[in-house]
Structure formats: structure tokens, C-alpha cells
Design a protein around this motif. Structure first.
Motif, PDB file in Angstrom:
ATOM      1  N   GLY A 141       0.831  -1.195   0.000  1.00  0.00           N
ATOM      2  CA  GLY A 141       0.000   0.000   0.000  1.00  0.00           C
ATOM      3  C   GLY A 141       0.868   1.248   0.000  1.00  0.00           C
ATOM      4  N   PRO A 142       0.345   2.378  -0.478  1.00  0.00           N
ATOM      5  CA  PRO A 142       1.131   3.605  -0.592  1.00  0.00           C
ATOM      6  C   PRO A 142       1.311   4.300   0.753  1.00  0.00           C
ATOM      7  N   ILE A 143       2.437   4.994   0.889  1.00  0.00           N
ATOM      8  CA  ILE A 143       2.729   5.813   2.057  1.00  0.00           C
ATOM      9  C   ILE A 143       2.793   7.264   1.594  1.00  0.00           C
ATOM     10  N   PHE A 144       1.950   8.106   2.180  1.00  0.00           N
ATOM     11  CA  PHE A 144       1.890   9.502   1.766  1.00  0.00           C
ATOM     12  C   PHE A 144       2.620  10.446   2.730  1.00  0.00           C
ATOM     13  N   ALA A 145       2.990   9.963   3.915  1.00  0.00           N
ATOM     14  CA  ALA A 145       3.616  10.843   4.894  1.00  0.00           C
ATOM     15  C   ALA A 145       4.749  10.125   5.592  1.00  0.00           C
ATOM     16  N   SER A 146       5.899  10.813   5.701  1.00  0.00           N
ATOM     17  CA  SER A 146       7.022  10.270   6.450  1.00  0.00           C
ATOM     18  C   SER A 146       7.710  11.409   7.175  1.00  0.00           C
ATOM     19  N   VAL A 147       8.331  11.076   8.302  1.00  0.00           N
ATOM     20  CA  VAL A 147       9.009  12.083   9.097  1.00  0.00           C
ATOM     21  C   VAL A 147      10.185  11.438   9.808  1.00  0.00           C
ATOM     22  N   ALA A 148      11.295  12.161   9.884  1.00  0.00           N
ATOM     23  CA  ALA A 148      12.474  11.650  10.568  1.00  0.00           C
ATOM     24  C   ALA A 148      12.341  11.862  12.065  1.00  0.00           C
ATOM     25  N   ALA A 149      12.857  10.906  12.838  1.00  0.00           N
ATOM     26  CA  ALA A 149      12.778  10.998  14.291  1.00  0.00           C
ATOM     27  C   ALA A 149      13.875  10.154  14.906  1.00  0.00           C
TER      28      ALA A 149
END
Length: 263
Positions: free
Chosen positions: A75-83
């Protein structure tokens, strides 16, 4: 495809996309259940076409038991963030729907796969990866029963993904056996699950191979820089708003996030 089936696919996709945009809970599946994986991916394709934003990656999950010879879904991923563990980020879930966190190895595509190539060896798939990070997938859907009605339902709503937390890079991943690293996921300082990637089918790079072959079949181009969330190492762990989630990989690397309500 019959016109009534096309209309049904569009209707389901539209209901899911609208529910995600407005953070509205769906108490029932918004239409007839997908009749096979091809119909499920048709709903996903229609939902992608209705969605704003760039696809930053793809999640790969397990189908258990397999459907025929297919043991994974995407499935597609529309949001990512580094942490990091020291600087957890807030990640939204659909309160009242489905919400879970998963400790995962994240693979970054370095070279785009040949869109005409339908079969890969594990080595060929691995060669297209240029970085491996530790991370957390946020699995969430406005429909609370998304994982209860079969893989087709999960596929139809973006594979039950609602974001990716990108943790630190594994600097020497090509020369060490990261698949045997013990992985632990904690929620509010309580250990919830443990595991190793070596027990997951053919591992994270097998997930990349699956995705490359599936995207060629679906005529969807992949791009350098996109992420592959390669599958839950410790399991799928329910979360609620306010939870703090930490994933630890071999006591070397950690990543954390806080769960908030979508919308």
C-alpha cells in the motif's frame, strides 16, 4: 470490468479517501468486499488517483495464510518524518477506527527498478537499495475492521498505512547480519513485542523483491528516494491517542513517536 463493478470500486475508494481527509470513522466497509486481490488493488488505484500529495514510499505487509501463492500485500505511504528516540514526533491515527504501531526495517530505493522487469532474485532486489534505516510504521484506517475481513479489505484502504517514522540509518548494513538483530517495541515504557527479521518469510529484502515485481505488474513506476516499509518485525501492536511508542533494534538504534488524533 463490468460498469457496475467499476462504479462500486470508485464508490469505495471515494468513501475511504473522504473519511481519511475528514478523520471520519467508518463503522462498516463502504461497499461490497473486494472479490480477489485484483479488485482490491483496483480500489487502491482509484483511491490513489483521488488523493492529493506525493507517494513517498510503499508499505509491504504479510498475508497469513497466503492467498494462493501470494503471501504479501502493498500500500502507498503519503507521509514520512524523521525521528529518533530522543526526539519523538507526533504521528496521527484515526481515533475510533484502527490504530497500531509496527517496528520495521525501512529500505530506501537508490535505483529505480526497470518497469518492464517482472522477476527479481533477492540479490538483484537488494542491489537497488541504497540505505537501510530503523523505523516505525503507523497502521491506521478510518474503518476499525480493516484487518478482520481479509487481505483484500486491507489492501483497498492503502494497505492500512497512515505514515512512517524514519529512524537512524544502519551504516554498515551490507556487511552485517541485521536480520538477526533482536527487535523490541515498547508502548509507554512497557515491552509489548519482540522478534527478528530473519523469521519473516525471506526478510526485508524479500519484501523489496515482492514490491518491485508487484509494481511492474501494476504498471506503477517506483523512484529513487522512495521508502519501503518492509514488514512488522515484532507484530502489529494496537495504540491509542497519547501513547509513546519506542522501537529498539539490537540495543544499538532506537526510534520513537507519540500518537495523536488525526484531523
Amino acid at each position: 470490468m463490468r460498469r457496475d463493478l467499476e462504479e462500486q470500486i470508485t464508490q469505495i475508494a471515494s468513501r475511504f479517501v473522504d473519511a481519511r481527509r475528514t478523520a471520519t470513522v467508518l463503522t462498516d466497509y463502504p461497499g461490497a468486499l473486494p472479490d480477489g486481490l485484483s479488485d482490491a488493488y483496483a480500489v487502491q488505484d482509484a483511491a490513489i488517483a483521488l488523493s492529493a500529495g506525493e507517494i513517498v514510499g510503499w508499505k509491504v505487509g504479510r498475508i497469513n495464510p497466503p492467498i494462493g501463492d501470494v503471501d504479501r500485500l502493498a500500500g502507498p505511504i503519503f507521509a514520512s518524518v524523521a525521528a529518533s528516540a530522543d526526539d519523538p514526533v507526533e504521528m496521527p491515527v484515526f481515533a475510533g477506527g484502527f490504530a497500531a504501531a509496527e517496528a520495521e526495517y525501512l529500505l530506501r530505493i537508490g535505483t529505480a527498478p526497470d518497469p518492464a522487469k517482472r522477476h527479481y532474485t533477492l540479490a538483484e532486489a537488494t542491489a537497488l537499495i541504497d540505505a537501510v534505516h530503523v523505523g516505525i510504521e503507523i497502521a491506521s484506517s478510518p474503518f476499525g475492521g480493516i484487518n478482520d475481513l481479509g487481505a483484500g479489505v486491507t489492501i483497498s484502504d492503502f494497505g492500512n498505512n497512515n505514515g512512517l517514522v524514519i529512524g537512524p540509518a544502519i551504516a554498515d548494513w551490507r556487511s552485517i547480519d541485521v536480520l538477526d538483530w533482536p527487535v523490541e517495541l515498547m508502548i509507554n515504557e512497557t515491552p509489548i513485542g519482540t522478534g527478528k527479521a530473519s523469521t519473516m518469510l525471506d526478510g526485508p529484502f524479500g519484501a523489496a523483491r515482492f514490491l518491485f515485481e508487484l509494481m511492474a505488474e501494476r504498471a506503477i513506476a517506483l523512484a529513487p528516494g522512495q521508502w519501503i516499509s518492509s514488514g512488522a518485525v515484532t507484530g502489529v501492536h494496537p495504540v491509542v491517542v497519547g501513547d509513546r511508542v519506542v522501537a529498539r533494534f539490537d540495543s544499538r538504534l532506537s526510534v520513537a513517536c507519540m500518537i495523536k488524533a488525526a484531523g
